[in-house]
Motif scaffolding. Structure first.
Motif, mmCIF file in Angstrom:
data_model
loop_
_atom_site.group_PDB
_atom_site.id
_atom_site.type_symbol
_atom_site.label_atom_id
_atom_site.label_comp_id
_atom_site.label_asym_id
_atom_site.label_seq_id
_atom_site.Cartn_x
_atom_site.Cartn_y
_atom_site.Cartn_z
ATOM 1 N N TRP A 149 27.394 75.619 10.644
ATOM 2 C CA TRP A 149 26.349 76.092 11.544
ATOM 3 C C TRP A 149 24.993 76.115 10.834
ATOM 4 O O TRP A 149 23.999 75.605 11.359
ATOM 5 C CB TRP A 149 26.731 77.512 12.018
ATOM 6 N N GLU A 188 24.974 74.699 18.179
ATOM 7 C CA GLU A 188 24.820 75.488 19.411
ATOM 8 C C GLU A 188 24.567 74.607 20.631
ATOM 9 O O GLU A 188 25.090 74.883 21.713
ATOM 10 C CB GLU A 188 23.714 76.531 19.226
ATOM 11 N N SER A 193 16.768 76.678 8.730
ATOM 12 C CA SER A 193 16.530 77.366 9.996
ATOM 13 C C SER A 193 16.695 78.878 9.830
ATOM 14 O O SER A 193 17.599 79.337 9.131
ATOM 15 C CB SER A 193 17.520 76.857 11.036
ATOM 16 N N VAL A 226 16.994 80.985 12.524
ATOM 17 C CA VAL A 226 17.461 81.590 13.776
ATOM 18 C C VAL A 226 18.717 82.442 13.545
ATOM 19 O O VAL A 226 19.404 82.311 12.540
ATOM 20 C CB VAL A 226 17.781 80.513 14.841
ATOM 21 N N GLU A 227 18.974 83.307 14.511
ATOM 22 C CA GLU A 227 20.189 84.118 14.504
ATOM 23 C C GLU A 227 21.291 83.369 15.260
ATOM 24 O O GLU A 227 20.995 82.637 16.202
ATOM 25 C CB GLU A 227 19.943 85.445 15.254
ATOM 26 N N PRO A 228 22.547 83.592 14.888
ATOM 27 C CA PRO A 228 23.643 82.974 15.652
ATOM 28 C C PRO A 228 23.511 83.263 17.146
ATOM 29 O O PRO A 228 23.257 84.410 17.543
ATOM 30 C CB PRO A 228 24.891 83.648 15.072
ATOM 31 N N TYR A 257 21.192 81.909 19.138
ATOM 32 C CA TYR A 257 19.804 81.893 19.615
ATOM 33 C C TYR A 257 19.596 80.968 20.806
ATOM 34 O O TYR A 257 18.807 81.270 21.706
ATOM 35 C CB TYR A 257 18.847 81.479 18.470
ATOM 36 N N GLY A 292 15.946 75.626 15.356
ATOM 37 C CA GLY A 292 17.345 75.655 14.931
ATOM 38 C C GLY A 292 17.722 74.492 14.026
ATOM 39 O O GLY A 292 18.900 74.246 13.799
#
Lengths: 505, 505
Positions: free
Chosen positions: A105, A113, B31, B33-35, B37, B67
């Protein structure tokens, strides 16, 4: 190549690509080169000094294009389509710029995602049962694989692991467990039918497990039904074999037949290990080509796709009939833990906080390779550019043209016989004749004559010993008038076959 | 999207891509970002109506880019590089337009023939022995796979088939043969070292064969040597196991160590089934990353690549350190019949004259999947655009920067200790300390601090229980001054680690 050089090169490439698509009908659909043509045209080693772009680019038209068979040509009626579209090309363009290995990830959260999200979009569009959604009740989800072959291999690896875990007692010593696994493996068998794509057999070969082909014939329209499966399961039982995997097909390669999902469920429910009990048979649905048609609600209904909720995995290739260029094989599983348990290999260098805390999906545990491309981008572009309606219209249009072609063939009953279809834009037919031998020989000659015209391309196959021609109308650029013209060629060549026989007499 | 719409969309995409590369250093490398996002930013299903391109394109910068972890960022020092370059992007662009499944020669002769030709070019550029050329004396050749994982899996499937064919008598009845195979399989074992990439273990898992890891330590610089291999072979013999496959590595994942090819040959020559006799151990060379450096004659010499002529397969990823975007894993085999025999599955629908007459290569018989992309195009563009000289200059430049970084680390002996390298642009180091625990803890904290800066990204690993940081300088956009700046960050963060300890006292 600097930024300015790239800009110029890219724009001339774009123009060349546009020109390619706009002039496709003027080209021969199948390449006419002889084996080994390219080696004569190229140097025997890479250049020492770099070459300027124009000298590279000119070789595309002069040296590469003669060796291209045009899968987007309106006269391409062979195999199944292998799609491309402008939005999809843009997806590949961005993907190649954002190149990364993306096995975790954190290696690019958007890659993971977006894949989860667009595969949920696609699952909804195809009417798959909730259990195949990442947000569904059974912790399922989708992953993009390179091909349907990799998808079935992945599913079979997971199925083997699941079967061994469920059927071997967990309290054995290590040695006893090894022996039990060795014994079990010798008995495990993967099942498919004679109409199933060869990729299931190849997966079994790779895994080193037994593989049994269940015969299906024209009597069931090449579809696997309850009685046939029941008999195959009984035969396994008698031989002491343990079926752990079955491929069910939605749109077989030869004839686009659809296996009877209700029948399969019913046959499995009387198996010694029925669905949802330990040792159940993993059912993988191979919908590589025809799965695309599930964007139409009427097809969801006619194929009873809702019934696959007791099955285990489902795969369809957007790169066949859904306007996305190769590769984009969309594999769904009802419980993603089945993949993860079978395919996880930890290595210190890949450790990271988000993965270690279980917050994210690491798709490397859902597939054979480690690294992965940003393939969801092109799917996202295609779904948004066309919209569900646009995709439905395209599938309906190409299916309708296929129906018409089938009708025209059927009407020429003095010449042709339809063997299967039209089904999902595919008609399988042959020439009539006084006996099987004459029918086979005529059809073989017809296929040769059609293909040597280079104006259209068809595939031939053999069904229960009957030589047959497959005619597919799924290509994006194929319109009704192209198929009318193609039908004209088929009739003309069939007349030639018959005249040829008269001359021989 | 019509031709004009595509032209406009493509040109704005090209401009955005150029701008992306030109402004890369201004972005955070990893990146932030949070998981989860992205799910918050996108609809829950695909749109019903198609959307115009501008509304899609604007989401790339606003929703996707946050991301993205930038593998082409000059501050990307993690893992290995995953390359891209302008000529490679042009290759993907044409490839996506010429989309086809291309499993047979006739499906686009140019796809097959260009692949054979450019892989011969590459083999020559890398100084591989003649036997790996398609025109060589042993009927070898190269094939482009998606990843090194698929390459080792393909090689292992071929090795298993070869081993079984060579060691099981050919005159058995079917039943006796099945029994003999089952017995043999239970004894067959694939070998790798603790430094080998996990893909070999994963391949063994997929095949369902035993896997044994041979320990290698800092004493041999994590390299497999003759005594270590001899001992492993003897231990297998004692246990009644039969080694049939070994992965030898040129540039291991953790430390870029190189196995001792001469030592491996010598150990195998005293094995019960020595090289070139039935039942020999198949040696696969995994040169996924460092194989790229073989474009430099000095590296061909120092790694003794000429010695791999008694081995069986060799794989390197152009998509790591050779300016070609993912995926382009170049797998070579000394005798292509080994692949074909293990992987051929015939199906009537794929029959065609050129294949049936054996005139052409059908790469589907050299790989797991059936269909394939036109991946040789980008390799062709890269080799021609850069020329061999350009590639050598790039490898030499990034290697030299890595050497300098290693020297800087080594000079700061009050703070750091180099564990391995610099080797192939990779230095593995850790912080000094009074004992192992302190060294590990400090290094762990340092890695965290470096990565949370988001200015550069490094990977950590564990070597014989020693926590370590890997620092790689192979990215195309990484220049000496970027590495100088990165070294400054490493020192600054190390000082923070030490100050933090003082505060805790």
């Amino acid at each position: 190549m600097d930024s300015q050089g790239f800009r110029e090169a890219a724009i001339t490439s774009i123009d060349e690509i546009i020109n390619y698509f706009d002039t496709l009908p003027t080209r021969d659909v199948v390449s006419q080169v002889e084996p080994g043509y390219l080696r004569k045209l190229l140097p025997t080693q890479a250049p020492t000094e770099g070459e300027p772009w124009p000298s590279i680019q000119k070789d595309i038209e002069s040296k590469i294009m003669p060796g291209i068979t045009h899968w987007s040509h309106p006269g391409f009626h062979a195999f199944f389509p292998c799609a491309t579209s402008y939005p999809s090309i843009l997806g590949e363009l961005y993907s190649s710029a954002l190149s990364g290995a993306c096995f975790n990830w954190i290696c690019s959260p958007a890659v993971t995602e977006l894949e989860t999200i667009v595969l949920d979009w696609l699952a909804k569009a195809l009417g798959l049962p909730q259990c195949y959604l990442s947000t569904g009740p059974t912790l399922g989800g989708g992953v993009i694989q390179g091909s349907a072959s990799e998808a079935v291999l992945t599913a079979m690896v997971a199925a083997r692991e699941k079967y061994l875990t469920e059927t071997i007692p967990s309290d054995l010593t290590d040695d006893a467990r090894d022996d039990a696994i060795a014994l079990k493996r010798a008995k495990m068998v993967a099942l498919a039918t004679t109409a199933t794509h060869s990729s299931t057999k190849k997966a079994a070969l790779i895994l080193g497990v037994r593989f049994i082909t269940i015969p299906v014939t024209h009597e069931t329209n090449y579809s696997l039904t309850a009685p046939i499966l029941s008999q195959a399961l009984a035969s396994c039982r008698e031989r002491g074999l343990e079926p752990f995997f079955l491929t069910a097909t939605l749109g077989t390669t030869d004839t686009c037949s659809v296996d009877d999902f209700a029948g399969i469920s019913s046959a499995l429910s009387t198996h010694s290990n029925p669905p949802n009990t330990p040792g159940e048979v993993w059912v993988h649905v191979d919908a590589a080509y025809a799965g695309a048609a599930l964007v139409c609600p009427s097809v969801q209904e006619s194929t009873k796709i809702n019934l696959i909720e007791t099955f285990h995995s489902f795969d369809m290739n957007m790169h066949k009939w859904l306007l996305t260029n190769f590769d984009a094989s969309c594999l769904y599983v009802r419980n993603r833990e089945w993949f993860v348990r079978a395919l996880t290999i930890n290595q210190a260098v890949y450790a990271n906080e988000a993965s270690d805390n279980g917050l994210v999906t690491d798709y490397r545990e859902w597939q054979i390779p480690l690294g992965r491309r940003f393939r969801s981008l092109k799917i996202w572009f295609v779904l948004r550019s066309y919209g569900i309606k646009g995709l439905q219209e395209y599938i309906e249009r190409t299916t309708r043209i296929g129906q018409e072609f089938g009708e025209w063939i059927r009407e020429k009953r003095e010449m042709f016989e339809v063997l299967t279809g039209p089904s999902f834009a595919l008609t399988v037919f042959r020439m009539v004749g006084k006996d099987e031998e004459e029918r086979n020989e005529r059809t073989r000659r017809l296929a040769e004559k059609i293909n040597s015209s280079a104006k259209i391309w068809v595939t031939s196959t053999v069904l229960d010993g009957r030589y047959a021609i497959r005619f597919m109308t799924g290509v994006r650029k194929t319109e009704r008038e192209d198929v009318e013209r193609a039908f004209g060629i088929v009739v003309e060549k069939a007349e030639e076959v018959l005249r040829g026989e008269e001359r021989e007499l």
